[in-house]
Design a protein around this motif. Sequence first.
Motif, PDB file in Angstrom:
ATOM      1  N   VAL A 212      12.880  -8.511   0.093  1.00  0.00           N
ATOM      2  CA  VAL A 212      11.606  -8.931  -0.475  1.00  0.00           C
ATOM      3  C   VAL A 212      10.768  -9.623   0.596  1.00  0.00           C
ATOM      4  CG1 VAL A 212      12.579  -9.248  -2.785  1.00  0.00           C
ATOM      5  CG2 VAL A 212      12.563 -11.161  -1.190  1.00  0.00           C
ATOM      6  N   THR A 213       9.506  -9.850   0.264  1.00  0.00           N
ATOM      7  CA  THR A 213       8.632 -10.666   1.097  1.00  0.00           C
ATOM      8  C   THR A 213       8.559 -12.053   0.483  1.00  0.00           C
ATOM      9  OG1 THR A 213       7.317  -8.748   1.749  1.00  0.00           O
ATOM     10  CG2 THR A 213       6.317 -10.916   2.051  1.00  0.00           C
ATOM     11  N   THR A 214       8.870 -13.075   1.270  1.00  0.00           N
ATOM     12  CA  THR A 214       8.950 -14.438   0.764  1.00  0.00           C
ATOM     13  C   THR A 214       7.654 -15.192   1.015  1.00  0.00           C
ATOM     14  OG1 THR A 214      11.335 -14.482   1.180  1.00  0.00           O
ATOM     15  CG2 THR A 214      10.231 -16.602   0.885  1.00  0.00           C
ATOM     16  N   TYR A 215       7.165 -15.858  -0.016  1.00  0.00           N
ATOM     17  CA  TYR A 215       6.022 -16.758   0.093  1.00  0.00           C
ATOM     18  C   TYR A 215       6.445 -18.115  -0.449  1.00  0.00           C
ATOM     19  CZ  TYR A 215       3.259 -12.463   0.580  1.00  0.00           C
ATOM     20  OH  TYR A 215       2.776 -11.254   1.004  1.00  0.00           O
ATOM     21  N   ILE A 216       6.021 -19.169   0.218  1.00  0.00           N
ATOM     22  CA  ILE A 216       6.314 -20.525  -0.244  1.00  0.00           C
ATOM     23  C   ILE A 216       5.018 -21.129  -0.776  1.00  0.00           C
ATOM     24  CG2 ILE A 216       7.116 -22.822   0.396  1.00  0.00           C
ATOM     25  CD1 ILE A 216       8.841 -21.533   2.521  1.00  0.00           C
ATOM     26  N   VAL A 217       5.075 -21.605  -2.019  1.00  0.00           N
ATOM     27  CA  VAL A 217       3.903 -22.133  -2.700  1.00  0.00           C
ATOM     28  C   VAL A 217       4.229 -23.536  -3.196  1.00  0.00           C
ATOM     29  CG1 VAL A 217       2.268 -21.732  -4.586  1.00  0.00           C
ATOM     30  CG2 VAL A 217       3.342 -19.786  -3.430  1.00  0.00           C
ATOM     31  N   ASN A 218       3.263 -24.452  -3.084  1.00  0.00           N
ATOM     32  CA  ASN A 218       3.527 -25.808  -3.559  1.00  0.00           C
ATOM     33  C   ASN A 218       3.299 -25.903  -5.060  1.00  0.00           C
ATOM     34  OD1 ASN A 218       0.765 -25.934  -3.964  1.00  0.00           O
ATOM     35  ND2 ASN A 218       0.376 -27.431  -2.364  1.00  0.00           N
ATOM     36  N   ARG A 219       3.437 -27.084  -5.623  1.00  0.00           N
ATOM     37  CA  ARG A 219       3.342 -27.249  -7.080  1.00  0.00           C
ATOM     38  C   ARG A 219       1.951 -26.953  -7.609  1.00  0.00           C
ATOM     39  NH1 ARG A 219       6.764 -32.859  -8.146  1.00  0.00           N
ATOM     40  NH2 ARG A 219       8.812 -32.035  -7.505  1.00  0.00           N
ATOM     41  N   ASN A 220       0.942 -27.071  -6.757  1.00  0.00           N
ATOM     42  CA  ASN A 220      -0.422 -26.801  -7.177  1.00  0.00           C
ATOM     43  C   ASN A 220      -0.810 -25.333  -7.022  1.00  0.00           C
ATOM     44  OD1 ASN A 220      -0.891 -29.558  -7.756  1.00  0.00           O
ATOM     45  ND2 ASN A 220      -1.334 -29.969  -5.597  1.00  0.00           N
ATOM     46  N   GLY A 221       0.144 -24.511  -6.589  1.00  0.00           N
ATOM     47  CA  GLY A 221      -0.134 -23.087  -6.432  1.00  0.00           C
ATOM     48  C   GLY A 221      -0.754 -22.709  -5.105  1.00  0.00           C
ATOM     49  N   ALA A 222      -0.827 -23.637  -4.150  1.00  0.00           N
ATOM     50  CA  ALA A 222      -1.404 -23.339  -2.833  1.00  0.00           C
ATOM     51  C   ALA A 222      -0.321 -22.777  -1.919  1.00  0.00           C
ATOM     52  CB  ALA A 222      -2.005 -24.601  -2.215  1.00  0.00           C
ATOM     53  N   TYR A 223      -0.642 -21.694  -1.236  1.00  0.00           N
ATOM     54  CA  TYR A 223       0.313 -21.093  -0.314  1.00  0.00           C
ATOM     55  C   TYR A 223       0.602 -22.049   0.840  1.00  0.00           C
ATOM     56  CZ  TYR A 223       0.019 -16.501  -2.511  1.00  0.00           C
ATOM     57  OH  TYR A 223       0.089 -15.458  -3.395  1.00  0.00           O
ATOM     58  N   GLN A 224       1.896 -22.183   1.158  1.00  0.00           N
ATOM     59  CA  GLN A 224       2.330 -22.992   2.277  1.00  0.00           C
ATOM     60  C   GLN A 224       2.784 -22.126   3.448  1.00  0.00           C
ATOM     61  OE1 GLN A 224       2.291 -26.704   2.031  1.00  0.00           O
ATOM     62  NE2 GLN A 224       0.860 -25.737   0.613  1.00  0.00           N
ATOM     63  N   LEU A 225       3.552 -21.097   3.143  1.00  0.00           N
ATOM     64  CA  LEU A 225       4.020 -20.168   4.169  1.00  0.00           C
ATOM     65  C   LEU A 225       3.946 -18.754   3.631  1.00  0.00           C
ATOM     66  CD1 LEU A 225       7.212 -21.893   5.644  1.00  0.00           C
ATOM     67  CD2 LEU A 225       5.109 -21.425   6.843  1.00  0.00           C
ATOM     68  N   ASN A 227       4.371 -14.346   5.071  1.00  0.00           N
ATOM     69  CA  ASN A 227       5.102 -13.570   6.060  1.00  0.00           C
ATOM     70  C   ASN A 227       4.292 -13.380   7.322  1.00  0.00           C
ATOM     71  OD1 ASN A 227       3.187 -11.801   5.187  1.00  0.00           O
ATOM     72  ND2 ASN A 227       4.589 -10.126   4.796  1.00  0.00           N
ATOM     73  N   GLU A 228       4.842 -12.639   8.283  1.00  0.00           N
ATOM     74  CA  GLU A 228       4.219 -12.489   9.582  1.00  0.00           C
ATOM     75  C   GLU A 228       2.874 -11.775   9.503  1.00  0.00           C
ATOM     76  OE1 GLU A 228       6.997 -10.562  12.070  1.00  0.00           O
ATOM     77  OE2 GLU A 228       8.370 -12.270  12.188  1.00  0.00           O
ATOM     78  N   ALA A 229       2.681 -10.973   8.460  1.00  0.00           N
ATOM     79  CA  ALA A 229       1.420 -10.252   8.339  1.00  0.00           C
ATOM     80  C   ALA A 229       0.281 -11.196   7.940  1.00  0.00           C
ATOM     81  CB  ALA A 229       1.542  -9.132   7.303  1.00  0.00           C
ATOM     82  N   GLY A 230       0.664 -12.370   7.371  1.00  0.00           N
ATOM     83  CA  GLY A 230      -0.340 -13.344   6.974  1.00  0.00           C
ATOM     84  C   GLY A 230      -0.441 -14.449   8.006  1.00  0.00           C
ATOM     85  N   ALA A 231      -0.591 -15.674   7.485  1.00  0.00           N
ATOM     86  CA  ALA A 231      -0.724 -16.817   8.386  1.00  0.00           C
ATOM     87  C   ALA A 231      -0.132 -18.028   7.710  1.00  0.00           C
ATOM     88  CB  ALA A 231      -2.175 -17.064   8.724  1.00  0.00           C
ATOM     89  N   VAL A 232       0.187 -19.036   8.510  1.00  0.00           N
ATOM     90  CA  VAL A 232       0.659 -20.299   7.970  1.00  0.00           C
ATOM     91  C   VAL A 232      -0.547 -21.093   7.506  1.00  0.00           C
ATOM     92  CG1 VAL A 232       1.904 -22.422   8.482  1.00  0.00           C
ATOM     93  CG2 VAL A 232       2.616 -20.275   9.537  1.00  0.00           C
ATOM     94  N   VAL A 233      -0.510 -21.562   6.274  1.00  0.00           N
ATOM     95  CA  VAL A 233      -1.654 -22.282   5.732  1.00  0.00           C
ATOM     96  C   VAL A 233      -1.207 -23.624   5.201  1.00  0.00           C
ATOM     97  CG1 VAL A 233      -2.883 -20.183   5.111  1.00  0.00           C
ATOM     98  CG2 VAL A 233      -1.355 -21.224   3.461  1.00  0.00           C
ATOM     99  N   GLY A 234      -2.131 -24.518   5.014  1.00  0.00           N
ATOM    100  CA  GLY A 234      -1.808 -25.805   4.485  1.00  0.00           C
ATOM    101  C   GLY A 234      -2.655 -26.142   3.282  1.00  0.00           C
TER     102      GLY A 234
END
Length: 234
Positions: A212-225, A227-234
């Motif tokens: 699978v492709t893994t995405y890490i999302v915080n409790r507010n639904g904002a992307y944290q990490l 995959n390589e095709a995207g970007a690291v966001v805060g």
Amino acid sequence: MAANKPRARSAEALPFKAEHYREWRRRQIARMAVTYLAPLVILIIYFHYRYVGLQEDSQRAHLAAIAEHQANTLDLFLSERRVNLANLIDHPRFSIPPTSREMADYLSDLQRVSRAFVDLGFFDSSGVQVAYAGPHASLEMRDYRGEDWFSRLQTPDHKFVITDIYLGFRQQPHFTIAVTPAVGERLLVLRATLDPARMYEYIESQQSAGDVTTYIVNRNGAYQLVNEAGAVVG
């Protein structure tokens, strides 16, 4: 010619015309099709959609199991890093405040445990980073009292803080793990910043991560990490 006469007479003897019997035969065929074929078609369609539904349910259950495994892996990773810092600040030989040489040694020890550790800082009760080790020397003596993570540590209910990914003073994506001593009335803080990319590498290295492709999302639904095709966001 004589042989054809009985057939002609037989056809003429029928009570209805031949067209009537052809129509009757078509109706019989249609009735049989409705009676026998239609239920079969309906059953085929029903079992097809049931099969597709079961397959989708199985896929969702598989993804849910992988997501739960990945979440547990992430929790374990962060808990281990927090314990690394807590063991360090609670160690009887930990100097208060530590010297620059000691901080460099502590950071080196932490980086041997995990490559995710980027730097290490020690804060006094006013929120000033009085000792620092890492690649951003300008952060030493920086005042962090206005930072949300430091404010949370000032409340009695918080002995540690793990932040979302953010840019901060260094303008680079990172996240913070900060701990206070288990005992002591004075607020002292040991804080490490970690590289999100290293954490993502760790998660991706686990079993089933390649499915699978893994995405890490915080409790507010904002992307944290992502995959390589995207970007690291805060």
